[in-house]
Design a protein around this motif. Structure first.
Motif, PDB file in Angstrom:
ATOM      1  N   LEU A   1      31.804  38.122  44.209  1.00  0.00           N
ATOM      2  CA  LEU A   1      31.329  39.256  43.574  1.00  0.00           C
ATOM      3  C   LEU A   1      30.001  38.973  42.593  1.00  0.00           C
ATOM      4  O   LEU A   1      30.536  38.437  41.508  1.00  0.00           O
TER       5      LEU A   1
ATOM      6  N   SER B   1      35.574  46.413  40.110  1.00  0.00           N
ATOM      7  CA  SER B   1      36.767  45.882  40.209  1.00  0.00           C
ATOM      8  C   SER B   1      37.874  46.721  39.827  1.00  0.00           C
ATOM      9  O   SER B   1      39.035  46.722  39.872  1.00  0.00           O
TER      10      SER B   1
ATOM     11  N   TYR C   1      36.378  36.159  42.892  1.00  0.00           N
ATOM     12  CA  TYR C   1      35.453  35.673  42.101  1.00  0.00           C
ATOM     13  C   TYR C   1      34.564  36.926  41.479  1.00  0.00           C
ATOM     14  O   TYR C   1      34.034  37.632  42.253  1.00  0.00           O
ATOM     15  N   LEU C   2      34.561  36.894  40.036  1.00  0.00           N
ATOM     16  CA  LEU C   2      33.310  37.575  39.505  1.00  0.00           C
ATOM     17  C   LEU C   2      32.329  36.757  38.807  1.00  0.00           C
ATOM     18  O   LEU C   2      32.973  35.843  37.766  1.00  0.00           O
TER      19      LEU C   2
ATOM     20  N   LEU D   1      43.191  41.213  36.542  1.00  0.00           N
ATOM     21  CA  LEU D   1      42.419  40.230  36.963  1.00  0.00           C
ATOM     22  C   LEU D   1      43.263  38.884  37.130  1.00  0.00           C
ATOM     23  O   LEU D   1      43.324  38.197  37.700  1.00  0.00           O
TER      24      LEU D   1
ATOM     25  N   LEU E   1      28.827  36.793  37.033  1.00  0.00           N
ATOM     26  CA  LEU E   1      27.940  37.613  36.405  1.00  0.00           C
ATOM     27  C   LEU E   1      26.976  37.078  35.262  1.00  0.00           C
ATOM     28  O   LEU E   1      27.201  36.169  34.668  1.00  0.00           O
TER      29      LEU E   1
ATOM     30  N   GLN F   1      42.167  42.560  44.899  1.00  0.00           N
ATOM     31  CA  GLN F   1      40.772  42.092  44.163  1.00  0.00           C
ATOM     32  C   GLN F   1      40.037  41.011  44.794  1.00  0.00           C
ATOM     33  O   GLN F   1      40.823  40.373  45.927  1.00  0.00           O
TER      34      GLN F   1
ATOM     35  N   VAL G   1      36.499  34.360  36.781  1.00  0.00           N
ATOM     36  CA  VAL G   1      35.294  35.181  36.040  1.00  0.00           C
ATOM     37  C   VAL G   1      34.551  34.252  35.543  1.00  0.00           C
ATOM     38  O   VAL G   1      34.971  33.220  34.847  1.00  0.00           O
TER      39      VAL G   1
ATOM     40  N   THR H   1      41.852  36.617  39.871  1.00  0.00           N
ATOM     41  CA  THR H   1      40.250  36.542  39.957  1.00  0.00           C
ATOM     42  C   THR H   1      39.908  35.677  38.666  1.00  0.00           C
ATOM     43  O   THR H   1      40.174  35.659  37.775  1.00  0.00           O
TER      44      THR H   1
ATOM     45  N   ALA I   1      25.791  43.621  37.201  1.00  0.00           N
ATOM     46  CA  ALA I   1      26.987  43.089  36.795  1.00  0.00           C
ATOM     47  C   ALA I   1      27.989  44.303  36.514  1.00  0.00           C
ATOM     48  O   ALA I   1      29.267  44.210  36.446  1.00  0.00           O
TER      49      ALA I   1
ATOM     50  N   ALA J   1      29.594  45.588  39.116  1.00  0.00           N
ATOM     51  CA  ALA J   1      30.616  44.793  39.721  1.00  0.00           C
ATOM     52  C   ALA J   1      31.834  45.079  38.816  1.00  0.00           C
ATOM     53  O   ALA J   1      32.838  44.932  39.561  1.00  0.00           O
ATOM     54  N   LEU J   2      31.853  44.949  37.665  1.00  0.00           N
ATOM     55  CA  LEU J   2      33.044  45.021  36.836  1.00  0.00           C
ATOM     56  C   LEU J   2      33.691  46.652  36.844  1.00  0.00           C
ATOM     57  O   LEU J   2      34.789  46.580  37.002  1.00  0.00           O
TER      58      LEU J   2
END
Length: 404
Positions: free
Chosen positions: A239, A253, A266-267, A331, A269, A263, A338, A336, A246, A249-250
């Motif tokens: 993501l 999630s 990957y995040l 997360l 940002l 989930q 980040v 996940t 961003a 995106a948060l």
């Protein structure tokens, strides 16, 4: 099964929309507004530019990379945004939601060179079973939205784990402007990783029918498309978002957490907007450098959150920098990873650092990358952009085939 916090989050929804929330004016009205602002801009410049030259000669550089050209350009950009920032703009009349918009020439050129392929797909509205909690707003419904597939014609070396992964990109623009292909950013990340990218053209929060939760429902429809229609494991989704993208995106999630859905893996940002209260000290001490306008940001927040209570602005949904202790543990539990890149001279600096601290507090695998003299979204291009791409390759453990 939906989690309890999906129900409790519905307490943030107002019984009636905020009557003071701004709406985008007509194109004719906004043309008149910008024409008057441009006239004021031209009247101010003859006095403002000499002042900036004197300021540069009499005061030390704020930081080593702050050249005269950069100081003048940034200040002039900020002046223009400040003059026009009292109104949220309508979408440009010459933009087409389902086509490459006028700023998207780099994509046309890349296609001609055989570097990428781009196609537009239909993202259907999510079903009623996915509308709970903060998404239960009577006047905002799901709509069919376009998604742009970017397919990089780049091979990965043997052993690379980019194969099977996909990037879900959410563009920035303060929720009031922007297009999936208005910058080369998602294309550059897609090409550098060799991973296909789906960029969502979510609705902009310019009216009562497109305010929150409209953008959330639109990006959720892309997640459902990838995981249900294409059967891509959520762990293989990257993501990617910048600025307001961003932030969205948060929020996505967190909403996946509320719905009890898996989930993403990957995040990634760039300069995530992390505080809708606009209250952090960096709004003051970085005001002379950052091109963002607190006036326009405030108008954007008011328009976006017209169906939500003031308490919503303090919540982790609207202000992830203010997430309560333990709020990011989901997360950690789902593994996940980040990555956050941000500029040391941007308005969002302090809130982004609090976002990172909150994630680290809750045990999230988060990597923070500060570009010390960087402005907002500096990771989207230039030297900082190269650092961003290298970091992403490292996080994804992708080894690219070196060209002879």
């Amino acid at each position: 099964m939906f989690r309890d916090n999906a129900t409790s989050s519905s307490n943030y929804v107002r019984p009636a929309p905020n009557p003071t929330a701004p709406n985008a004016p007509s194109h004719l009205t906004y043309t008149l507004i910008t024409s008057i602002a441009y006239l004021m801009y031209l009247l101010i410049i003859p006095f403002y530019v000499p002042y900036l030259f004197v300021l540069q000669s009499l005061t030390p550089r704020p930081f080593p990379s702050w050249t005269l050209n950069r100081r003048v350009t940034t200040r002039l950009n900020k002046l223009w945004v400040t003059l026009t920032g009292w109104w949220i703009p309508p979408l440009p009349a010459d933009w087409d939601d389902w086509k490459i918009a006028p700023p998207g020439e780099p994509y046309i050129e890349a296609q001609k060179k055989g570097e990428i392929e781009v196609k537009v797909i239909r993202l259907d509205p999510v079903g009623k079973e996915y509308i709970k909690g903060i998404a239960e707003v009577e006047h905002v419904k799901g709509e069919v939205r376009p998604g742009f597939w970017i397919d990089p014609l780049v091979a990965l070396s043997k052993g690379g784990v980019g194969e099977g992964k996909v990037i879900l990109h959410v563009h920035g623009g303060g929720y009031i402007r922007g297009h999936p292909l208005w910058t080369p950013f998602p294309m550059e990340i897609s090409k550098s990783t060799g991973v296909q990218c789906l960029s969502v053209n979510y609705r902009k929060t310019l009216s009562p029918t497109s305010s929150f939760p409209a953008p959330l429902l639109d990006v959720l429809s892309a997640y459902i498309y990838l995981t249900r229609k294409l059967d891509i494991p959520p762990r293989n989704i990257i993501l990617l978002g910048e600025s307001a993208g961003a932030h969205l995106a948060l929020m996505l999630s967190q909403y996946l957490r509320d719905l009890g859905l898996p989930q993403i893996g990957y995040l990634i940002l760039s300069s995530p907007w992390s505080d809708f209260t606009l209250s952090y000290p960096s709004y003051n001490y970085n005001s002379n450098y950052c091109q963002l306008s607190p006036i326009r940001l405030g108008q954007a927040v008011k328009s976006a959150t017209r169906y939500f209570t003031p308490d919503f602005l303090e919540s982790g949904y609207a202000s992830p920098a203010k997430m309560v202790s333990g709020g990011w543990k989901y997360l950690r539990e789902e593994g996940t990873k980040v990555y956050v890149h941000y500029g040391g001279r941007e308005l969002f600096r302090d809130e982004i650092e609090d976002l990172g601290k909150g994630m680290k507090r809750d045990g999230v695998d988060v990597r923070m990358r500060l570009d010390p003299d960087g402005l907002h979204t500096s990771g989207m291009n230039g030297e900082a952009g190269e650092v961003f791409k290298k970091d992403v390759l490292d996080i994804l453990d992708i080894q690219k085939r070196l060209k002879d």
